[in-house]
Design an enzyme around this catalytic site. Structure first.
Site, PDB file in Angstrom:
ATOM      1  N   SER A 183      30.816  -0.862  83.195  1.00 35.29           N
ATOM      2  CA  SER A 183      32.031  -1.353  83.844  1.00 35.29           C
ATOM      3  C   SER A 183      32.039  -1.181  85.355  1.00 35.29           C
ATOM      4  CB  SER A 183      33.250  -0.653  83.233  1.00 35.29           C
ATOM      5  OG  SER A 183      33.187   0.731  83.506  1.00 35.29           O
ATOM      6  N   HIS A 211      34.631  -3.639  77.033  1.00 33.38           N
ATOM      7  CA  HIS A 211      34.783  -4.587  78.145  1.00 33.38           C
ATOM      8  C   HIS A 211      34.241  -5.967  77.789  1.00 33.38           C
ATOM      9  CE1 HIS A 211      36.479  -2.294  81.486  1.00 33.38           C
ATOM     10  NE2 HIS A 211      35.762  -1.259  81.100  1.00 33.38           N
ATOM     11  N   LYS A 242      42.429  -3.416  76.239  1.00 32.39           N
ATOM     12  CA  LYS A 242      41.951  -4.210  77.383  1.00 32.39           C
ATOM     13  C   LYS A 242      42.287  -5.685  77.138  1.00 32.39           C
ATOM     14  CE  LYS A 242      38.805  -0.823  79.266  1.00 32.39           C
ATOM     15  NZ  LYS A 242      38.038   0.196  78.538  1.00 32.39           N
TER      16      LYS A 242
HETATM   17  C1  LIG Z   1      38.108   1.617  78.149  1.00 33.92           C
HETATM   18  C2  LIG Z   1      36.956   2.088  77.379  1.00 33.92           C
HETATM   19  C3  LIG Z   1      37.103   3.022  76.361  1.00 33.92           C
HETATM   20  C4  LIG Z   1      38.417   3.678  76.050  1.00 33.92           C
HETATM   21  O1  LIG Z   1      39.262   2.811  75.392  1.00 33.92           O
HETATM   22  P1  LIG Z   1      40.760   3.301  75.068  1.00 33.92           P
HETATM   23  O2  LIG Z   1      41.158   2.477  73.908  1.00 33.92           O
HETATM   24  O3  LIG Z   1      41.542   3.047  76.305  1.00 33.92           O
HETATM   25  O4  LIG Z   1      40.680   4.746  74.751  1.00 33.92           O
HETATM   26  C5  LIG Z   1      35.989   3.368  75.615  1.00 33.92           C
HETATM   27  N1  LIG Z   1      34.774   2.827  75.891  1.00 33.92           N
HETATM   28  C6  LIG Z   1      34.594   1.943  76.886  1.00 33.92           C
HETATM   29  C7  LIG Z   1      33.240   1.382  77.132  1.00 33.92           C
HETATM   30  C8  LIG Z   1      35.672   1.556  77.669  1.00 33.92           C
HETATM   31  O5  LIG Z   1      35.490   0.688  78.653  1.00 33.92           O
END
Ligand SMILES: *Cc1c(COP(=O)(O)O)cnc(C)c1O
Length: 398
Positions: A183, A211, A242
């Site tokens: 990311s 992502h 997301k």
């Molecule tokens: C955002 C993210 C998470 C965490 O996700 P949440 O549901 O907000 O806990 C885990 N792994 C990756 C790769 C992320 O980008």
């Protein structure tokens, strides 16, 4: 208590002095391509709102209806009395969308990654992890007794070395773990090469596609679809926080036996409250929208390509790639300060972006990360690029 307080105060001062203190900016509006802050309105280019569904009225309406139909809370973990039939339906929706046997919900993807390793692997197994993997994968792996190996980011040669070491060490089950998208760079894991090596070394492949799910790949099924390796990836984890509405919740999607075992053994699943009813309903609607049509993905890709082309023409250096995360680079010794000043100046100009520097990214590779959304219009993207150009001019002239 006094010693702790004074110790913490000193440590906090150090963080502030190093310019690393994270100050939270309060938003006084819903999430969206434009947000209001007490300082005024800003175009928002730093949310993970890839499909624009966080501010879309349809998931919000589904959640409102669910409050009346299903109530506010469940006050239970899943296995006692915290499973409504809509929880099961959402799990089925996710599995259908990702073409896996089944899926299991967690309160977050952080929890999914925190619970999965200990439940599936033991001291006689080996976990091989990309060095840039998300913090939740790192923590989850730490909680498990399996042997741990780490390979350089997206480096297949080093992955082969680590796989060899794991096999030489006599590991029973070997699993390769990677983010689908890194990311900070907006780059993809080299999944075809990873799957080839997995086959050669009889290893499983696990991808955290937080992502990517919903918008990467022709139908939004994520990086395995993008690379045509859907039937070669064994375990997928992801988030509802997301692209898929952005509320909260995470999941694992995989073979039936894996999901069944997680329901029995994954500690965040067994010992943490079930997902709230309104979030389940809103997320189902968000997933329905993402699955049903390609319009949002197409618009997102168009806006993303427009941003890249305008910025490149304006002489900015972007890391290469096609993901809607764009890293605008400010290399060199003074880059961190320069990037910070530019991001601040852009906010004055009404565009909200975030600068990242060491230790979040390697020293000398400071950047401003820009995230495009299907909710952005062509005018929004043009305004963002204009603000970059103006801010560069203002900061350079100082
Ligand atoms: C955002 C993210 C998470 C965490 O996700 P949440 O549901 O907000 O806990 C885990 N792994 C990756 C790769 C992320 O980008």
């Amino acid at each position: 208590m006094d010693t702790l307080t004074s110790k913490l105060t000193l440590a906090l001062d150090d963080i502030e002095a190093a310019g690393l203190y994270k100050h939270e900016r309060a938003i006084v509006s819903p999430q969206g391509p434009k947000v209001r802050t007490p300082a005024g309105e800003a175009l928002n280019f730093c949310a993970n709102n890839y499909l624009g569904l966080a501010g879309d009225p349809r998931p919000a309406q589904a959640a409102k209806d669910a409050l009346d139909r299903w109530g506010f809370g469940m006050s239970s973990v899943r296995f006692i009395c915290g499973t409504q039939d809509q929880h099961l339906a959402l799990e089925k929706d996710i599995a259908e969308f990702l073409k896996t046997d089944d899926a299991i919900l967690f309160s977050s993807c952080f929890d999914a990654n925190g619970g999965i390793f200990e439940a599936l692997f033991t001291a006689s197994d080996a976990i091989i992890s990309d060095e840039l993997n998300h913090a939740s994968l790192i923590d989850g792996i730490r909680l498990c007794k399996a042997a741990r190996f780490r390979y350089r980011n997206a480096d297949l040669e080093d992955l082969r070395t680590q796989l060899t070491a794991a096999r030489d060490g006599g590991a029973e089950q070997v699993v390769i773990v990677t983010d689908g998208v890194f990311s900070m760079d907006g780059s993809y894991a080299p999944l075809p090469g990873i799957c080839d090596l997995a086959e050669e070394f009889r290893a499983l492949v696990m991808v955290d596609d937080s992502h990517a799910t919903g918008f990467v790949g022709e139908h939004g099924r994520g990086t395995p679809e993008l690379f045509g390796v859907e039937d070669r990836v064994d375990i997928l984890t992801g988030t509802l926080g997301k692209a898929l509405g952005g509320a909260s919740g995470g999941y694992v999607a995989a073979h039936q036996a894996i999901i069944d075992m997680l329901r029995q053994r994954a500690r965040p699943y067994l010992f943490s409250n079930t997902l709230a009813p309104a979030i389940v309903a809103g997320s189902r609607e968000a997933l329905r929208i993402a699955a049903q049509s390609d319009d949002l993905r197409t618009h997102l890709n168009n806006m993303s390509a427009l941003f890249r082309s305008l910025m490149t023409t304006a002489g900015f250096e972007l890391l290469p790639g096609t993901h809607p995360i764009h890293a605008v680079m400010f290399p060199g010794e003074d880059g961190a300060r320069f990037a910070g000043h530019i991001a601040n100046r852009m906010l004055d100009l009404g565009v909200y972006v975030t600068a990242f520097s060491f230790p979040v990214v390697p020293r000398g590779q400071a950047r401003i990360r820009v995230q495009l959304s299907a909710a952005h219009s062509r005018e929004d993207v043009e305004a963002c690029v204009a603000a970059f150009i103006q801010a560069r001019q203002d900061v350079t002239a100082r």
